[in-house]
Design a protein around this motif. Sequence first.
Motif, PDB file in Angstrom:
ATOM      1  N   PRO B  58      42.559  36.225  57.466  1.00 56.23           N
ATOM      2  CA  PRO B  58      41.386  37.067  57.724  1.00 56.23           C
ATOM      3  C   PRO B  58      41.240  38.175  56.684  1.00 56.23           C
ATOM      4  O   PRO B  58      41.003  39.320  57.031  1.00 56.23           O
ATOM      5  N   VAL B  59      41.397  37.826  55.419  1.00 55.29           N
ATOM      6  CA  VAL B  59      41.409  38.815  54.338  1.00 55.29           C
ATOM      7  C   VAL B  59      40.536  38.292  53.204  1.00 55.29           C
ATOM      8  O   VAL B  59      40.463  37.087  52.975  1.00 55.29           O
ATOM      9  N   SER B  60      39.894  39.222  52.491  1.00 56.73           N
ATOM     10  CA  SER B  60      39.048  38.781  51.380  1.00 56.73           C
ATOM     11  C   SER B  60      39.907  38.402  50.184  1.00 56.73           C
ATOM     12  O   SER B  60      41.058  38.839  50.055  1.00 56.73           O
ATOM     13  N   VAL B  61      39.331  37.607  49.286  1.00 56.91           N
ATOM     14  CA  VAL B  61      40.067  37.183  48.090  1.00 56.91           C
ATOM     15  C   VAL B  61      40.405  38.378  47.201  1.00 56.91           C
ATOM     16  O   VAL B  61      41.387  38.341  46.459  1.00 56.91           O
ATOM     17  N   VAL B  62      39.610  39.448  47.294  1.00 64.00           N
ATOM     18  CA  VAL B  62      39.906  40.662  46.525  1.00 64.00           C
ATOM     19  C   VAL B  62      41.115  41.369  47.134  1.00 64.00           C
ATOM     20  O   VAL B  62      42.064  41.729  46.434  1.00 64.00           O
ATOM     21  N   ASP B  63      41.112  41.557  48.455  1.00 71.08           N
ATOM     22  CA  ASP B  63      42.219  42.263  49.099  1.00 71.08           C
ATOM     23  C   ASP B  63      43.510  41.448  49.088  1.00 71.08           C
ATOM     24  O   ASP B  63      44.597  41.999  49.175  1.00 71.08           O
ATOM     25  N   LEU B  64      43.368  40.140  48.985  1.00 69.66           N
ATOM     26  CA  LEU B  64      44.560  39.298  48.865  1.00 69.66           C
ATOM     27  C   LEU B  64      45.142  39.374  47.447  1.00 69.66           C
ATOM     28  O   LEU B  64      46.295  39.032  47.231  1.00 69.66           O
ATOM     29  N   GLY B  65      44.333  39.862  46.509  1.00 72.10           N
ATOM     30  CA  GLY B  65      44.819  40.015  45.137  1.00 72.10           C
ATOM     31  C   GLY B  65      44.667  38.748  44.297  1.00 72.10           C
ATOM     32  O   GLY B  65      45.378  38.559  43.324  1.00 72.10           O
ATOM     33  N   LEU B  66      43.718  37.877  44.685  1.00 68.91           N
ATOM     34  CA  LEU B  66      43.554  36.618  43.944  1.00 68.91           C
ATOM     35  C   LEU B  66      42.659  36.775  42.716  1.00 68.91           C
ATOM     36  O   LEU B  66      42.658  35.911  41.841  1.00 68.91           O
ATOM     37  N   ILE B  67      41.880  37.852  42.670  1.00 71.28           N
ATOM     38  CA  ILE B  67      40.951  38.037  41.545  1.00 71.28           C
ATOM     39  C   ILE B  67      41.625  38.925  40.506  1.00 71.28           C
ATOM     40  O   ILE B  67      41.907  40.093  40.771  1.00 71.28           O
ATOM     41  N   TYR B  68      41.906  38.364  39.336  1.00 73.35           N
ATOM     42  CA  TYR B  68      42.592  39.134  38.293  1.00 73.35           C
ATOM     43  C   TYR B  68      41.613  39.850  37.366  1.00 73.35           C
ATOM     44  O   TYR B  68      41.945  40.873  36.795  1.00 73.35           O
ATOM     45  N   ALA B  69      40.441  39.310  37.179  1.00 73.87           N
ATOM     46  CA  ALA B  69      39.467  39.970  36.307  1.00 73.87           C
ATOM     47  C   ALA B  69      38.080  39.396  36.553  1.00 73.87           C
ATOM     48  O   ALA B  69      37.937  38.232  36.953  1.00 73.87           O
ATOM     49  N   ILE B  70      37.071  40.237  36.325  1.00 71.52           N
ATOM     50  CA  ILE B  70      35.681  39.779  36.325  1.00 71.52           C
ATOM     51  C   ILE B  70      35.057  40.287  35.030  1.00 71.52           C
ATOM     52  O   ILE B  70      35.234  41.452  34.665  1.00 71.52           O
ATOM     53  N   ARG B  71      34.379  39.392  34.321  1.00 73.83           N
ATOM     54  CA  ARG B  71      33.689  39.793  33.085  1.00 73.83           C
ATOM     55  C   ARG B  71      32.225  39.361  33.213  1.00 73.83           C
ATOM     56  O   ARG B  71      31.954  38.277  33.732  1.00 73.83           O
ATOM     57  N   ARG B  72      31.362  40.225  32.726  1.00 78.37           N
ATOM     58  CA  ARG B  72      29.947  39.855  32.790  1.00 78.37           C
ATOM     59  C   ARG B  72      29.317  39.962  31.424  1.00 78.37           C
ATOM     60  O   ARG B  72      29.538  40.932  30.699  1.00 78.37           O
ATOM     61  N   ASP B  73      28.544  38.941  31.088  1.00 77.14           N
ATOM     62  CA  ASP B  73      27.800  38.977  29.832  1.00 77.14           C
ATOM     63  C   ASP B  73      26.390  38.498  30.176  1.00 77.14           C
ATOM     64  O   ASP B  73      26.117  37.304  30.217  1.00 77.14           O
ATOM     65  N   GLY B  74      25.521  39.459  30.488  1.00 77.40           N
ATOM     66  CA  GLY B  74      24.155  39.109  30.884  1.00 77.40           C
ATOM     67  C   GLY B  74      24.164  38.339  32.192  1.00 77.40           C
ATOM     68  O   GLY B  74      24.691  38.802  33.203  1.00 77.40           O
ATOM     69  N   ALA B  75      23.594  37.126  32.145  1.00 75.37           N
ATOM     70  CA  ALA B  75      23.478  36.328  33.367  1.00 75.37           C
ATOM     71  C   ALA B  75      24.743  35.522  33.652  1.00 75.37           C
ATOM     72  O   ALA B  75      24.841  34.837  34.661  1.00 75.37           O
TER      73      ALA B  75
END
Lengths: 268, 141
Positions: B58-75
Amino acid sequence: MPAPAPTIELSPAARTATRDLILVLADSKRLLGMRYAEWILGAPELEASIACAAMAQDEWGHARLLYALLKDLGDDVDRLEHGREPAEYCSLEALDLPPQDWPDLVVLNALADAALTTQCEALLGSAYAPLAQRVEKLLEEERFHAAHGAAWLRRLARAGESARGTLALPLTAALPALLRWLGPDSPRAAALREAGVVNATGSALRARYLERIAPLLAELGDAAPPRAPAAPDFAGFDEARRRVSTHGPDAATVARIRGDKNRVFLMD
Amino acid sequence: MGPGVPALEGARPHERVLRRDRASQPRLGAEAAGGSVSPTQLHPLWNALREVRDPELPVSVVDLGLIYAIRRDGARVEVDLTFTATGCPCMAFIREDVRGRLLREPGVHEVVIHEVWDPPWTRERMTEEGRRVLRSYGIAA
């Protein structure tokens, strides 16, 4: 904490040897996972059955990661996973036949899995970054396999003469082939080491492996296998597949591993 | 696993040159590979992924620590995603849930997910919130 892996361009020889090593590990882990899975409802205790399920899941997870790396090295991964005959497999010979009884499985868990782990540890800090970036996770999951294999081997060794006696035959059969599996001190092995893909080969790996399993063998008393030869007999040894036998695993197991009956359900 | 599950992605070109500092934690404005993006532009993306729950916990993927990085380049958005175990049976679900949620963000038309295993996920990578929620369900965290 290993230093960051330098990025290297592999020579053609080192590249071929790297590819073969990854396939040997992937095939062995896929077979070992299936051997563990065969005991999910057959182990002597519910806890051991659950452990077999967990270890099978880990080994198949490792195999999946390793097969995926072969795409970069020019392989048709779909064919490797679903389109090969038994004789094309590069898995440990110790996994060719299903374990006949629980002591057989315990020997695989304690000794064969330990040989794979010894080989994987030699990839820590590998100059081939895709391996370096995955091996720590694999080894972390293997810690439990080692603890489980050791605990059961000790339990059988201490359970009295008849239980200890059941270990003698599988141990004596398995150990020489596992020591040989770690490979010769060949130019091919040296090329892999010099490229920094692995940090040990051949005799050095055997020494690490024997050190790892020494405490287990010390407990076996009269079930202990005869002292392993200092140098294995490499007559007929195919270094790419790490096997002497030209057969592979039994056909029924390979059919299950390939997923012959599941092809219709494969999705892109 | 195996048959019935799409093949995993192999190593990616950026993996050959990048060894993440092992001590680094995912953070807003993680290094942008393909352009400069301010943390405030990434913030909504991290928040969006706080709505994506792990299929088993019952935990989000962010709070579980599964997301190491997010990068955005426009769309185009790139995500470095790991899993708790190599034999995780929910990889495909998590990947699709992450992709689907990010595609609902304004201006996001392409999501590229990189599967990463370095550094290996451990319980220490969970956020305080993740730990709190798991403990409230009686799960050791």
